[in-house]
Design a protein around this motif. Structure first.
Motif, mmCIF file in Angstrom:
data_model
loop_
_atom_site.group_PDB
_atom_site.id
_atom_site.type_symbol
_atom_site.label_atom_id
_atom_site.label_comp_id
_atom_site.label_asym_id
_atom_site.label_seq_id
_atom_site.Cartn_x
_atom_site.Cartn_y
_atom_site.Cartn_z
ATOM 1 N N GLY A 9 -38.529 -28.691 20.639
ATOM 2 C CA GLY A 9 -38.317 -29.268 21.670
ATOM 3 C C GLY A 9 -36.812 -29.927 21.365
ATOM 4 O O GLY A 9 -35.904 -29.423 20.973
ATOM 5 N N CYS A 24 -35.195 -26.559 26.548
ATOM 6 C CA CYS A 24 -35.286 -27.981 25.739
ATOM 7 C C CYS A 24 -34.080 -28.913 26.559
ATOM 8 O O CYS A 24 -32.826 -28.361 26.762
ATOM 9 C CB CYS A 24 -35.146 -28.002 24.415
ATOM 10 N N CYS A 48 -44.772 -27.181 22.181
ATOM 11 C CA CYS A 48 -43.712 -27.437 21.605
ATOM 12 C C CYS A 48 -43.221 -28.801 21.612
ATOM 13 O O CYS A 48 -43.279 -29.261 22.803
ATOM 14 C CB CYS A 48 -42.589 -26.488 22.406
ATOM 15 N N GLN A 93 -47.170 -37.115 21.084
ATOM 16 C CA GLN A 93 -46.899 -36.083 21.878
ATOM 17 C C GLN A 93 -48.258 -35.183 22.138
ATOM 18 O O GLN A 93 -48.594 -34.864 23.166
ATOM 19 C CB GLN A 93 -45.536 -35.473 21.632
ATOM 20 N N GLU A 103 -38.917 -34.725 25.774
ATOM 21 C CA GLU A 103 -39.715 -33.533 26.480
ATOM 22 C C GLU A 103 -40.721 -32.913 25.592
ATOM 23 O O GLU A 103 -40.454 -32.659 24.320
ATOM 24 C CB GLU A 103 -38.808 -32.335 26.974
ATOM 25 N N ALA A 104 -41.826 -32.181 26.191
ATOM 26 C CA ALA A 104 -42.700 -31.492 25.410
ATOM 27 C C ALA A 104 -43.097 -30.177 26.397
ATOM 28 O O ALA A 104 -43.379 -30.584 27.710
ATOM 29 C CB ALA A 104 -43.769 -32.089 24.897
ATOM 30 N N SER A 114 -40.727 -32.641 20.417
ATOM 31 C CA SER A 114 -39.430 -32.883 20.194
ATOM 32 C C SER A 114 -39.487 -33.755 18.752
ATOM 33 O O SER A 114 -40.672 -34.427 18.688
ATOM 34 C CB SER A 114 -38.927 -33.843 21.235
ATOM 35 N N LYS A 171 -45.151 -28.711 31.278
ATOM 36 C CA LYS A 171 -43.874 -29.431 30.761
ATOM 37 C C LYS A 171 -44.134 -31.117 31.240
ATOM 38 O O LYS A 171 -44.477 -31.457 32.026
ATOM 39 C CB LYS A 171 -42.437 -28.854 31.251
#
Ligand code: SAH
Ligand code: SF4
Length: 341
Positions: free
Chosen positions: A156, A332, A104, A137, A91-92, A106, A79
């Motif tokens: 995300g 998330c 995943c 990202q 976040e991803a 954002s 993460k």
């Protein structure tokens, strides 16, 4: 300043030949470097110094900087907390599957939708992300882990359909042969159910998988946890998903976070079965991730299995999802929340 990473190949060609008055092969070189994920113009080794200087003075390349990185000790989930130029963070998560790496990402800093179980929703909305910041990202994770991402999930932080134009542009860029070349069949978009935008997306001609965060089968229950339901009720959201499935031939995924005592009763399972039976769909049953301050707890195993068994009576397929990276707050908005604390 011009956000060059958000430009398509054709736009780069136009910009380089018409604005910068350079030959077309320069545009090809610049486009190649951008798709390789360079983070500054002076990494574009085959460009003359004056071109690099000109580009640096009028354009920028979006970069996602790694502020924090957490590795799960159970699986290979990683993460990230990324920051952009203005220090805003998103976040991803990178997950390893049999077939490769899935990421995943954002689509917004924060979210306006205010779902009561969601850490991002609790924090409110700050700003939209540009297409280049979504690409950045992926590139940051590929660089950091020395891997190729093969699947993308827009799940995300943020509501992707509330940033429609940028998200659609991102999908075009990331799936382009001149870009990361990740086909739309390998992209999933998750929405809380912005109905008019679901119809728009269905008409774009993409092959992306649509995921609806349903989480409750009736308006009464859904409106309590998802304010968006007051504007776009359950039946309208499901009708839009059916249109999406008809138009694209793609199976809809319904996300259903199991919250103890809220949406996990046999009544809810029957209502959900009746709502979506006979449609091209799959249900993901996910024990809710308890977020500080929400007061919600995940349903017990027995409840979840019972729920799944009832759904199967309606011939509705469902999977109880393993929660990847549970030890690193992989759901998330939680890491950003912690960082702010
Ligand atoms: N805004 C979009 C996509 C981002 S949220 C959407 O809502 O679909 C990604 C997924 O995480 C959604 O299905 C959302 O409902 C779910 N989610 C949010 N908070 C959660 C939690 N605490 N536990 C389990 N799932 C959660
Ligand atoms: Fe926004 Fe999705 Fe969280 Fe709801 S679940 S607040 S739509 S990010």
């Amino acid at each position: 300043m011009i956000d060059i990473k958000s430009m398509s190949y054709d736009e780069i060609v136009k910009f380089v030949t018409q604005e910068l008055k350079l030959p077309k092969f320069r545009a090809n070189q610049i486009s190649d470097w951008l798709s390789k994920g360079v983070t500054s113009f002076d990494q574009m080794k085959n460009l003359p110094k004056e071109v690099i200087e000109k580009l640096t003075s009028i354009c920028y390349i979006s970069v996602a900087n790694i502020e924090k990185k957490l590795k799960s000790s159970y699986d290979e989930t990683v993460k990230y907390l990324f920051s952009f130029e203005d220090k805003e963070c998103v976040e991803a998560v990178v997950m390893k599957y049999k077939h490769g790496y899935s990421m995943c990402i954002s689509t917004q800093v924060g979210c306006k939708m205010g779902c009561t179980f969601c850490a991002t929703g609790m924090g409110g909305f700050t700003r939209q992300l540009n297409p280049s910041e979504m690409l950045a990202q992926i590139e940051a994770a590929q660089r950091d882990l020395n891997i190729r991402i093969s699947n993308i999930v827009l799940m995300g932080m943020g509501e992707p359909l509330d940033n429609y134009a940028n998200v659609v542009r991102f999908i075009r860029l990331v799936s382009s042969e001149k870009g990361l070349n990740i086909g739309t069949r390998h992209i999933t978009l998750s929405t809380c159910g912005l109905v008019p935008k679901i119809y728009d997306l269905a008409d774009e001609g993409f092959q992306i998988t649509l995921s609806l965060s349903l989480h409750a089968p009736t308006d009464e229950i859904r409106s309590k946890t998802m304010p968006v339901n007051k504007k776009y009720p359950v039946e309208e959201a499901v009708r839009a998903c059916k249109y999406y499935a008809d138009k694209t031939g793609r199976r809809i995924t319904y996300e259903y976070a199991m919250i103890s005592g809220v949406n996990d009763t046999p009544f809810c399972a029957h209502a959900l079965g009746n709502l979506i039976k006979g449609t091209l769909c799959h249900v993901n049953l996910i024990p809710v991730n308890p977020v500080k301050g929400t007061g919600y707890n995940p349903s017990g195993d027995k409840r979840i299995v019972n729920f799944r068994d009832i759904l199967s009576k309606y011939n509705v397929n469902s999977t109880v999802r393993r929660t990847l990276g549970a030890d690193i707050n992989a759901s998330c908005g939680q890491l950003r929340g912690k960082n702010k604390d």
